[in-house]
Scaffold this active site. Structure first.
Site, short mmCIF file in Angstrom:
data_model
loop_
_atom_site.label_atom_id
_atom_site.label_comp_id
_atom_site.label_asym_id
_atom_site.label_seq_id
_atom_site.Cartn_x
_atom_site.Cartn_y
_atom_site.Cartn_z
N GLY A 54 37.09 30.74 38.91
CA GLY A 54 37.36 29.41 39.44
C GLY A 54 36.09 28.59 39.33
N CYS A 81 34.34 36.93 38.13
CA CYS A 81 33.53 35.70 38.19
C CYS A 81 33.58 35.10 39.61
CB CYS A 81 33.98 34.71 37.11
SG CYS A 81 32.76 33.43 36.84
N TYR A 82 34.23 33.95 39.80
CA TYR A 82 34.34 33.41 41.16
C TYR A 82 34.99 34.45 42.07
CZ TYR A 82 35.98 30.61 45.11
OH TYR A 82 36.21 30.14 46.38
N HIS A 168 33.54 37.97 32.32
CA HIS A 168 34.99 37.82 32.10
C HIS A 168 35.53 38.91 31.18
CE1 HIS A 168 35.71 33.92 34.05
NE2 HIS A 168 34.45 33.66 33.72
N GLU A 170 38.51 39.47 30.48
CA GLU A 170 39.76 39.04 29.83
C GLU A 170 39.54 38.30 28.52
OE1 GLU A 170 38.31 37.79 32.39
OE2 GLU A 170 38.76 35.69 32.77
N ASP A 226 61.97 28.85 22.60
CA ASP A 226 62.41 29.17 23.97
C ASP A 226 63.92 29.03 24.14
OD1 ASP A 226 59.72 29.35 24.25
OD2 ASP A 226 59.48 27.47 25.35
N LYS A 366 54.66 33.06 26.14
CA LYS A 366 55.18 32.68 24.81
C LYS A 366 55.20 33.86 23.84
CE LYS A 366 56.45 28.92 22.53
NZ LYS A 366 57.24 27.84 23.13
#
Ligand code: XMP
Length: 510
Positions: A54, A81-82, A168, A170, A226, A366
């Site tokens: 964040g 992180c945050y 991070h 990710e 979609d 997606k």
């Protein structure tokens, strides 16, 4: 099914965290930190929690905080992180601006031998992006990793299974990030990696077969991924009780309407009503040049046509929509500044009454929707389709929209897309199309003067379409596209290439 809660504190990579965990075949869902109480977290049986990053400092006024009670639920936590700083703060540690200032970018990190870092070399590269850092460890915690400028790059309290990483894991720049997430999710939280698309498909079809038994279901089909996947999924569940309405507004690309009809109505045998509403849309758009007004008219007309068709079908119980997970997350976050009004074909008309809404893709990202589409046998052309805006070519014909201009654009766009798709280049742009500008210019063909339209070609490379860079297409490819367009499409005398990134431009011209 084991699941992980990704508690969202406003970081830019939140969705990425959930996607990475799902790629490990463990179901993960994102909730804003303020939308769920510790009691609800406990009741939902999450096997683990990730606190996201964040932009704030934990001591800032209005910094997003959850209560310290969450640490005592007996559920393992990984702060990123945050989230790492917040975890340390809640556990009684101290946070302060890092003495060496902000640390940003690829950074060498050394890790201790620990379950979180199983299979991770002692030294590797991680991605850092922070100003504050943990200064004093909370009681019970020890340091698990450090970098040259960040002595507390990871912390942990094994007895309570609470962990934090300043970097991070990710993002792909963290070389062993996925391994670290896997260690947390599988080894620390004990999740079984058994979440699979095949199961999602079977379970969703079964659920809707039961839930929608004997009910009439209506779906607005646009041909986008979609709505296409929603159609096939529900068709498997309820068969002919599903009716798809495909509003052809005349603003589609070359051959698109026929392809959608042949695929769904033909190949898959879906109950499909194609409404040819080109004339109606062109009439409503006549003389209009202002982009927002065009979008508004197209959106409005779409809803009216859809409504009229629905009325003719008699009693419909359920409206189906192709809402996907990022739409759900975004709508829970409140509005950011409005740049342009996105109109998604398939939006819910306000004055229609349905007793139920069916949104079978609301939990899926997606790439997961595409994977499901593949399993359902959707043609590659549709599964891998680049995004196409709801208002279609209406936002790619600059100035007044006429049938003549639309036909010219359709031809030029088809040639450009064909040229790019056929190129040897491995790295396809994420989106590429032609725009018909309202500028005419002088040219010469044979011995004659021409005065035709200028076509702009646009190709962008992007992860999320929030930002994008213009794609460095090879000159030879641009040359082929340009000469084919000017030779094959009457009415065009000039081709230009758009070399603006987003920001400051947007992907579409209007
Ligand atoms: P912009 O132009 O906002 O586009 O940078 C970002 C992405 O969104 C697509 N786009 C739309 N998609 N309805 C949609 O479903 C719309 O009204 C719309 N307008 C833009 C655009 O093609 C790009 O992929």
């Amino acid at each position: 099914m084991d699941k992980i809660l990704v508690l969202d504190f406003g970081g830019q990579y939140d969705q990425l965290i959930a996607r990475r965990i799902r790629n490990l075949q463990v179901y993960a869902e994102i909730k804003p930190y303020s939308a769920i109480t510790p009691q609800e977290i406990k009741a939902a049986n999450y096997r683990g929690i990730v606190f996201t990053g964040g932009p704030n400092s934990v001591y800032a006024e209005n910094a997003p905080h959850c209560g310290g009670e969450i640490l005592s639920l007996g559920i393992p936590i990984l702060g990123i992180c945050y989230g790492h700083q917040l975890l340390a703060y809640l556990a009684g540690g101290k946070i302060a601006p890092a003495e060496t200032g902000s640390e940003y970018g690829k950074t060498a990190v050394s890790v201790r031998k620990h379950v979180l870092f199983e299979g991770v070399p002692h030294e590797s590269v991680c991605w850092m992006s922070h100003t504050d850092a943990v200064q004093t460890l909370p009681p019970g915690f020890s340091v698990l990793a450090k970098t040259a400028h960040c002595p507390v790059a990871a912390i942990g309290d094994d007895s309570r299974k609470l962990y934090g990483v300043q970097f991070h894991p990710e993002v792909t720049h963290t070389a062993y990030g996925t391994k670290m997430l896997q260690n947390f999710v599988v080894s620390v939280c004990g999740c079984k990696a058994d979440w699979q698309m095949d199961d999602v498909l079977t379970a969703t079809v079964e659920r809707y077969r039961e839930q929608l038994k004997d009910k009439k279901v209506l779906l607005a089909l646009s041909g986008g991924v979609d709505s296409a996947v929603t159609a096939l999924l529900l068709h498997r569940a309820v068969g002919d009780n599903l009716t798809c309405v495909f509003v052809d507004h005349g603003l589609l690309r070359k051959g698109e309407g026929d392809f959608v009809e042949a695929t769904f109505g033909g190949k898959f045998g879906v109950n499909l009503i194609r409404v040819n509403a080109e004339e109606r849309f062109l009439k409503a758009l006549a003389g209009v040049t202002e982009p927002e007004q065009k979008r508004h008219i197209i959106g409005e007309q779409f809803i009216r046509v859809f409504e009229e068709e629905a009325k003719q079908l008699g009693q419909i119980d359920v409206l189906a929509q192709g809402t996907i997970y990022p739409d759900v997350i975004e709508s829970g976050k409140g509005d950011s500044a409005k740049i342009k009004s996105h109109h998604n074909v398939g939006g819910l008309p306000d004055n229609m009454t349905f007793t139920e809404l069916a949104e079978p893709l609301r939990d899926l990202f997606k790439d997961e929707v595409r994977a499901l589409g593949e399993k359902l046998g959707l043609p590659r052309q549709l599964v891998r389709r680049q995004p196409f805006p709801g208002p279609g070519l209406g936002v790619r014909v600059i100035g007044e929209i006429t049938k003549e201009k639309l036909d010219i654009l359709r031809e030029a766009d088809a040639i450009f897309r064909e040229t790019v798709a056929e190129s040897e280049d491995d790295l396809l742009p994420n989106q590429y199309f032609a725009v018909l500008t309202d500028t005419r210019s002088v040219g010469v063909m044979g011995d004659a003067r021409t005065y035709g339209y200028t076509v702009a070609l646009r190709a962008v490379t992007t992860d999320d379409f929030m930002t994008a860079t213009w794609t460095r297409l090879p000159y030879d490819l641009l040359e082929t596209a340009s000469s084919r367009i000017t030779n094959e499409v009457p009415g065009i005398s000039r081709v230009v290439y758009d070399i603006t990134s987003k920001p400051p431009a947007t992907v579409e011209w209007e």
